[in-house]
Scaffold this active site. Structure first.
Site, short mmCIF file in Angstrom:
data_model
loop_
_atom_site.label_atom_id
_atom_site.label_comp_id
_atom_site.label_asym_id
_atom_site.label_seq_id
_atom_site.Cartn_x
_atom_site.Cartn_y
_atom_site.Cartn_z
N THR A 178 117.98 -23.13 -31.49
CA THR A 178 118.42 -21.78 -31.86
C THR A 178 119.51 -22.04 -32.90
O THR A 178 120.63 -22.40 -32.55
CB THR A 178 118.96 -21.00 -30.65
OG1 THR A 178 117.93 -20.91 -29.67
CG2 THR A 178 119.42 -19.61 -31.05
N PRO A 179 119.18 -21.92 -34.18
CA PRO A 179 119.95 -22.55 -35.26
C PRO A 179 121.29 -21.89 -35.61
O PRO A 179 121.47 -21.33 -36.69
CB PRO A 179 118.98 -22.50 -36.44
CG PRO A 179 118.17 -21.28 -36.18
CD PRO A 179 118.00 -21.21 -34.69
N CYS A 180 122.24 -22.02 -34.71
CA CYS A 180 123.58 -21.49 -34.96
C CYS A 180 124.25 -22.21 -36.13
O CYS A 180 125.17 -21.66 -36.74
CB CYS A 180 124.44 -21.54 -33.71
SG CYS A 180 124.48 -23.14 -32.89
N HIS A 181 123.77 -23.39 -36.48
CA HIS A 181 124.32 -24.11 -37.63
C HIS A 181 124.01 -23.40 -38.95
O HIS A 181 124.67 -23.67 -39.95
CB HIS A 181 123.80 -25.55 -37.66
CG HIS A 181 122.32 -25.67 -37.76
ND1 HIS A 181 121.50 -25.57 -36.65
CD2 HIS A 181 121.51 -25.88 -38.82
CE1 HIS A 181 120.24 -25.72 -37.04
NE2 HIS A 181 120.21 -25.90 -38.35
#
Length: 175
Positions: free
Chosen positions: A136-139
């Site tokens: 879950t690409p919080c980056h």
């Protein structure tokens, strides 16, 4: 490794090596619940982790797909997810999943997408509690000036992930 929680759901873990350091995969038959960093802020992710189960199918599949991602062979994950959080947190995490590989968004853009344009800080707080890092690409969230902002894995790991995806032009902001 066990974290206490009022939920009755129990989770298992497996630790893997990656280019951004050791990652602990946490899940159960309901799906992958967390990808944790070697150094975690206490209380960031609260799950009832009851033991290690390195051969659990969910954890093995997550490991396989993460390896493909780090090897440049995967741009999207196809995993059953079981993130534990509030309804608002889950809405933010769902919005993160819609950010395309190699692109970034600002916290404000996500707030507007959710119909809560004034909730930029709440989006940031929910992003900071994202339990399923990388997948879950919080980056892919950056500051309003395009700078790199806080990341559970550290700004070096965030920069690495964005560079891996070809979105490495974001500027690092150390405060």
């Amino acid at each position: 490794m066990a974290r206490q929680n009022a939920r009755s759901e129990e989770f298992f873990f497996k630790t893997i090596e990656s280019p951004v350091g050791d990652l602990t995969l946490v899940g159960n038959d309901n799906g992958l619940a967390a990808v944790l960093w070697a150094v975690e802020r206490p209380g960031r992710v609260v799950l009832d982790i009851v033991g290690e189960r390195p051969a659990h199918p969910i954890l093995l599949e997550a490991e396989r797909q993460l390896k493909q991602y780090f090897d440049g062979q995967r741009r999207a994950f196809e995993l059953k997810l079981n993130a534990q959080g509030t309804a608002f947190q889950k809405s933010v995490w769902a919005a993160l999943l819609r950010i395309p590989f190699g692109e970034t968004r600002t916290y404000r853009q996500i707030a507007i997408e959710l119909g809560a344009g004034n909730a930029t800080r709440a989006v940031g707080a929910a992003n900071g509690r994202n339990p399923i890092s990388i997948i879950t690409p919080c980056h892919r969230l950056v500051g309003s000036d395009g700078g790199l902002t806080g990341f559970a894995g550290g700004l070096g790991a965030k920069a690495y992930l964005l560079n891996l995806e070809g979105a490495g032009s974001a500027r690092r902001r150390d405060n």
